[in-house]
Write a protein that holds these residues in place. Structure first.
Motif: not given
Length: 111
Positions: A71-82
């Motif tokens: 499992x990977x915890x919540x990520x910031x918007x910059x990471x999620x867009x990639x």
């Protein structure tokens, strides 16, 4: 198939297979690092934690492998867009931690 959009609150999982000879010492709760294979200026590495290890190995052409889910915890918007569904990458299971000082001390003392 239509997938939901990825957002910072979207739970992420990484599934990978580990050869049966590498399984001893790997257990639920251990930390992982997932390096995403993308065309990015800087490699993206995401930290996670193992949540499930299959009890029975899966037979493949090259041997027996155990399926592991992390499992990977919540990520910031910059990471999620990639991140994309079906992304592939390299997973490193962290089996122990050592400070740089202790690492070089052990190298110098040949331990």
């Amino acid at each position: 198939m239509i997938y939901p959009s990825l957002e910072p609150k979207t739970p992420l999982t990484v599934t990978f297979y580990l050869p049966s000879n590498k399984l001893p010492g790997v257990k639920v709760g251990q930390k992982i690092r997932y390096a995403v294979n993308q065309d990015l200026p800087k490699p993206m590495v995401i930290n996670g934690e193992i949540i499930k290890i299959d009890a029975v190995s899966t037979e493949m052409k090259t041997g027996n492998y155990f399926k592991i889910v992390a499992s990977i915890p919540r990520q910031n918007k910059n990471t999620i867009k990639n991140i994309r569904y079906g992304s592939q990458g390299k997973v490193i299971v962290i089996t122990g931690k050592k400070t740089w000082f202790n690492y070089f001390k052990d190298k110098l003392l040949d331990k």
